[in-house]
Design an enzyme around this catalytic site. Structure first.
Site, PDB file in Angstrom:
ATOM      1  N   ARG A 111      21.629  10.045  -1.998  1.00  0.00           N
ATOM      2  CA  ARG A 111      23.065   9.809  -2.211  1.00  0.00           C
ATOM      3  C   ARG A 111      23.857  11.081  -2.510  1.00  0.00           C
ATOM      4  NH1 ARG A 111      20.271   5.948  -4.555  1.00  0.00           N
ATOM      5  NH2 ARG A 111      20.294   3.959  -3.453  1.00  0.00           N
ATOM      6  N   LYS A 114      34.128  18.577   5.810  1.00  0.00           N
ATOM      7  CA  LYS A 114      33.839  17.534   6.806  1.00  0.00           C
ATOM      8  C   LYS A 114      32.431  17.770   7.347  1.00  0.00           C
ATOM      9  CE  LYS A 114      38.318  16.235   8.684  1.00  0.00           C
ATOM     10  NZ  LYS A 114      39.109  16.117   9.929  1.00  0.00           N
ATOM     11  N   GLU A 126      40.032  29.491  17.635  1.00  0.00           N
ATOM     12  CA  GLU A 126      40.432  28.917  16.338  1.00  0.00           C
ATOM     13  C   GLU A 126      41.191  29.957  15.515  1.00  0.00           C
ATOM     14  OE1 GLU A 126      40.380  25.878  15.517  1.00  0.00           O
ATOM     15  OE2 GLU A 126      38.807  24.966  16.729  1.00  0.00           O
ATOM     16  N   LYS A 133      42.945  27.733   5.706  1.00  0.00           N
ATOM     17  CA  LYS A 133      42.302  26.418   5.804  1.00  0.00           C
ATOM     18  C   LYS A 133      42.128  25.815   4.412  1.00  0.00           C
ATOM     19  CE  LYS A 133      38.847  23.421   7.678  1.00  0.00           C
ATOM     20  NZ  LYS A 133      37.824  23.105   8.669  1.00  0.00           N
ATOM     21  N   GLU A 186      42.123  13.899   4.554  1.00  0.00           N
ATOM     22  CA  GLU A 186      42.976  13.575   5.697  1.00  0.00           C
ATOM     23  C   GLU A 186      43.534  12.164   5.593  1.00  0.00           C
ATOM     24  OE1 GLU A 186      41.369  14.855   9.432  1.00  0.00           O
ATOM     25  OE2 GLU A 186      43.244  14.475  10.476  1.00  0.00           O
ATOM     26  N   ARG A 190      46.253  17.654   6.597  1.00  0.00           N
ATOM     27  CA  ARG A 190      45.133  18.314   7.244  1.00  0.00           C
ATOM     28  C   ARG A 190      45.238  18.277   8.778  1.00  0.00           C
ATOM     29  NH1 ARG A 190      39.132  18.151   4.634  1.00  0.00           N
ATOM     30  NH2 ARG A 190      38.180  19.371   6.263  1.00  0.00           N
ATOM     31  N   ASN A 236      44.860  20.665  13.551  1.00  0.00           N
ATOM     32  CA  ASN A 236      44.642  20.277  14.948  1.00  0.00           C
ATOM     33  C   ASN A 236      45.658  20.901  15.889  1.00  0.00           C
ATOM     34  OD1 ASN A 236      42.346  18.702  14.645  1.00  0.00           O
ATOM     35  ND2 ASN A 236      43.558  16.970  13.931  1.00  0.00           N
ATOM     36  N   HIS A 293      45.012  21.306  19.640  1.00  0.00           N
ATOM     37  CA  HIS A 293      43.814  20.520  19.941  1.00  0.00           C
ATOM     38  C   HIS A 293      44.040  19.304  20.831  1.00  0.00           C
ATOM     39  CE1 HIS A 293      41.872  23.128  17.109  1.00  0.00           C
ATOM     40  NE2 HIS A 293      40.737  22.464  17.128  1.00  0.00           N
ATOM     41  N   HIS A 322      41.133  19.001  23.540  1.00  0.00           N
ATOM     42  CA  HIS A 322      40.121  17.945  23.623  1.00  0.00           C
ATOM     43  C   HIS A 322      40.069  17.365  25.035  1.00  0.00           C
ATOM     44  CE1 HIS A 322      40.324  17.350  19.001  1.00  0.00           C
ATOM     45  NE2 HIS A 322      39.332  18.155  19.326  1.00  0.00           N
ATOM     46  N   HIS A 375      34.810  25.212  22.960  1.00  0.00           N
ATOM     47  CA  HIS A 375      35.892  24.566  22.211  1.00  0.00           C
ATOM     48  C   HIS A 375      37.087  25.509  21.970  1.00  0.00           C
ATOM     49  CE1 HIS A 375      37.936  21.974  19.410  1.00  0.00           C
ATOM     50  NE2 HIS A 375      37.869  22.909  18.486  1.00  0.00           N
TER      51      HIS A 375
HETATM   52  N1  LIG Z   1      33.246  20.205  10.026  1.00  0.00           N
HETATM   53  C1  LIG Z   1      34.313  20.740  10.551  1.00  0.00           C
HETATM   54  O1  LIG Z   1      35.376  20.822   9.936  1.00  0.00           O
HETATM   55  C2  LIG Z   1      34.232  21.315  11.934  1.00  0.00           C
HETATM   56  C3  LIG Z   1      35.283  22.097  12.417  1.00  0.00           C
HETATM   57  C4  LIG Z   1      35.150  22.655  13.674  1.00  0.00           C
HETATM   58  C5  LIG Z   1      34.018  22.430  14.434  1.00  0.00           C
HETATM   59  N2  LIG Z   1      33.018  21.639  13.942  1.00  0.00           N
HETATM   60  C6  LIG Z   1      31.792  21.393  14.724  1.00  0.00           C
HETATM   61  O2  LIG Z   1      31.152  22.644  14.949  1.00  0.00           O
HETATM   62  C7  LIG Z   1      30.381  22.573  16.138  1.00  0.00           C
HETATM   63  C8  LIG Z   1      30.603  23.823  16.940  1.00  0.00           C
HETATM   64  O3  LIG Z   1      30.197  24.924  16.173  1.00  0.00           O
HETATM   65  P1  LIG Z   1      29.891  26.337  16.847  1.00  0.00           P
HETATM   66  O4  LIG Z   1      30.981  26.674  17.777  1.00  0.00           O
HETATM   67  O5  LIG Z   1      29.562  27.250  15.743  1.00  0.00           O
HETATM   68  O6  LIG Z   1      28.645  26.027  17.806  1.00  0.00           O
HETATM   69  P2  LIG Z   1      27.076  25.909  17.529  1.00  0.00           P
HETATM   70  O7  LIG Z   1      26.774  25.621  16.119  1.00  0.00           O
HETATM   71  O8  LIG Z   1      26.558  24.967  18.543  1.00  0.00           O
HETATM   72  O9  LIG Z   1      26.569  27.398  17.831  1.00  0.00           O
HETATM   73  C9  LIG Z   1      26.740  27.948  19.122  1.00  0.00           C
HETATM   74  C10 LIG Z   1      25.493  28.685  19.616  1.00  0.00           C
HETATM   75  O10 LIG Z   1      25.365  29.936  18.946  1.00  0.00           O
HETATM   76  C11 LIG Z   1      24.036  30.112  18.449  1.00  0.00           C
HETATM   77  N3  LIG Z   1      24.163  30.986  17.280  1.00  0.00           N
HETATM   78  C12 LIG Z   1      24.699  30.683  16.093  1.00  0.00           C
HETATM   79  N4  LIG Z   1      24.753  31.746  15.309  1.00  0.00           N
HETATM   80  C13 LIG Z   1      24.221  32.769  15.994  1.00  0.00           C
HETATM   81  C14 LIG Z   1      24.014  34.140  15.707  1.00  0.00           C
HETATM   82  N5  LIG Z   1      24.426  34.694  14.559  1.00  0.00           N
HETATM   83  N6  LIG Z   1      23.435  34.909  16.659  1.00  0.00           N
HETATM   84  C15 LIG Z   1      23.068  34.372  17.861  1.00  0.00           C
HETATM   85  N7  LIG Z   1      23.262  33.081  18.194  1.00  0.00           N
HETATM   86  C16 LIG Z   1      23.834  32.298  17.264  1.00  0.00           C
HETATM   87  C17 LIG Z   1      23.588  28.707  18.169  1.00  0.00           C
HETATM   88  O11 LIG Z   1      22.187  28.617  18.144  1.00  0.00           O
HETATM   89  C18 LIG Z   1      24.197  27.934  19.335  1.00  0.00           C
HETATM   90  O12 LIG Z   1      23.388  28.044  20.477  1.00  0.00           O
HETATM   91  C19 LIG Z   1      30.793  21.299  16.842  1.00  0.00           C
HETATM   92  O13 LIG Z   1      29.766  20.359  16.709  1.00  0.00           O
HETATM   93  C20 LIG Z   1      32.041  20.846  16.093  1.00  0.00           C
HETATM   94  O14 LIG Z   1      32.182  19.446  16.075  1.00  0.00           O
HETATM   95  C21 LIG Z   1      33.113  21.091  12.710  1.00  0.00           C
HETATM   96 ZN   LIG Z   2      38.858  23.133  16.636  1.00  0.00          ZN
END
Ligand SMILES: NC(=O)c1ccc[n+]([C@@H]2O[C@H](COP(=O)([O-])OP(=O)(O)OC[C@H]3O[C@@H](n4cnc5c(N)ncnc54)[C@H](O)[C@@H]3O)[C@@H](O)[C@H]2O)c1
Ligand SMILES: [Zn+2]
Length: 342
Positions: free
Chosen positions: A110, A132, A174, A202, A212, A223, A227, A230, A234, A246
């Site tokens: 939990r 999130k 971003e 942020k 949100e 919040r 977006n 976005h 999307h 993205h």
């Molecule tokens: N929680 C939130 O508020 C929030 C906000 C924005 C995005 N997200 C989520 O984040 C995800 C996208 O995150 P992302 O863009 O970081 O992609 P990701 O986590 O998929 O990473 C992208 C790639 O980079 C590689 N990688 C990571 N760090 C590395 C490093 N230092 N050196 C070499 N390779 C490395 C990873 O293995 C992966 O293949 C999505 O699932 C999205 O929904 C969440």
């Molecule tokens: Zn985004």
């Protein structure tokens, strides 16, 4: 080293930004943690030392591994290593890892403490901050999750040295967004300061609207302001086979949101030009990819989870950013057509 506080009441925490700050991990773990589960990925060459006994668990790569099955596997690992409520999870990776690791921490026993060590630029300026967490379902992205604030976030910019080019671009999209959320000029800042400033922007938005709450507008600090850019992004990510990361889609979405605001006479051409300049300044495309079908994009935007009657965009204007809904799809369609997607 720069420290930014995310002021979310009794769950307030620090985000530390700078080269080598992953070494602060033992200092930011909550008092009394005896064991740590490290959640990461195979291809992330980042070592962390928690200062207490730890075990590492590897997640698969990409959105297809961002599942409840991955959460179940992690929780079983936690149980087998005997992790208790007074221990902690440390997520070392991009947004995928911090979302899945954070969600596993939110539900295991939990809720146990989690520290994020984001290793992508996007993770540092966005995913790891704000609480999130979640996973995808076959029916859609991020449909299951929880708000679960980390105990601390360590943005070690040294680890970005191995980040692939495309992932830099994704983070830059971003980052470009933050240029428009406040009046700040981020352009002249060195990387660490810029990351810290994005985190601070942020953090301020999140603090004003941690969960949100529906019905708040960005002009009240909601919040949904995060977006910006976005709505179209999307749709671009789903439409066609353009293989946009993205943030690359967000870059195009920011320019489109400015063009739409101009169509609606909310801003003038200089402000649109400024959007193009900032996005292009990060080496990102400002134009729609060729061959897009405007009607398909409109339909996808209508399905966006934030759309409740008419189309919804965060739009710039004389009063700053606002969440505007009920926008006539014909106006959006005309703007798309003007930019090459009839
Ligand atoms: N929680 C939130 O508020 C929030 C906000 C924005 C995005 N997200 C989520 O984040 C995800 C996208 O995150 P992302 O863009 O970081 O992609 P990701 O986590 O998929 O990473 C992208 C790639 O980079 C590689 N990688 C990571 N760090 C590395 C490093 N230092 N050196 C070499 N390779 C490395 C990873 O293995 C992966 O293949 C999505 O699932 C999205 O929904 C969440
Ligand atoms: Zn985004």
């Amino acid at each position: 080293m720069i420290r930014v506080t995310v002021p979310v009441g009794d769950r307030a925490y620090e985000v530390v930004v700078g080269r080598g700050v992953r070494k602060l991990l033992p200092d930011v773990l909550p008092a009394g943690v005896r064991r740590v589960a490290i959640v990461t990925q195979d291809r992330i060459p980042v070592d962390v030392d928690a200062g207490v006994p730890s075990e590492a668990f590897l997640l698969g790569d990409g959105e297809q591994a961002k599942t409840l099955a991955s959460v179940a596997a992690l929780c079983s690992h936690f149980a087998r290593m005997g992790l208790t409520r007074t221990d902690a999870v440390v997520a070392v990776g991009g947004g995928m890892v911090t979302d899945v690791g954070g969600f596993a921490a939110a539900v295991y026993h939990r809720g146990i403490a989690v520290v994020h060590v984001p290793t992508t630029l996007l993770g540092m300026v966005d995913a790891a901050v704000g609480g999130k967490t979640g996973v995808n379902l076959p029916e859609g992205k991020n449909l299951v999750g929880a708000f679960w604030q980390p105990a601390a976030v360590l943005c070690d910019t040294e680890v970005l040295e191995t980040l692939p080019e495309r992932e830099w671009r994704s983070g830059y999209g971003e980052m470009a967004k933050y240029h428009f959320l406040t009046g700040d000029d981020l352009s002249a800042m060195p990387l660490d300061d810029r990351v810290a400033r994005c985190v601070a922007i942020k953090a301020a938005v999140v603090a004003g609207d941690e969960r949100e709450e529906p019905g708040r507008s960005p002009s009240q600090g909601g919040r949904a302001l995060l977006n910006y850019g976005h709505t179209l992004a999307h749709a671009l990510e789903i439409a066609g086979s353009h293989d946009l990361r993205h943030g690359e889609a967000v870059g195009i979405g920011l320019v489109f949101a400015a063009e739409l605001a101009q169509t609606l006479e909310r801003i003038g051409p200089e402000r649109v030009a400024q959007h193009r300049e900032v996005v292009a300044g990060y080496g990102l495309d400002t134009e729609l990819p060729p061959g897009l079908d405007g009607r398909e994009l409109l339909e996808l935007m209508g399905r966006d989870k934030k759309a409740l009657g008419g189309l919804t965009f965060v739009l710039d204007g004389a009063r700053g950013m606002e969440l505007v809904d009920g926008i006539d799809p014909r106006v959006v369609g005309a703007t798309l057509a003007r930019l090459g997607a009839p």
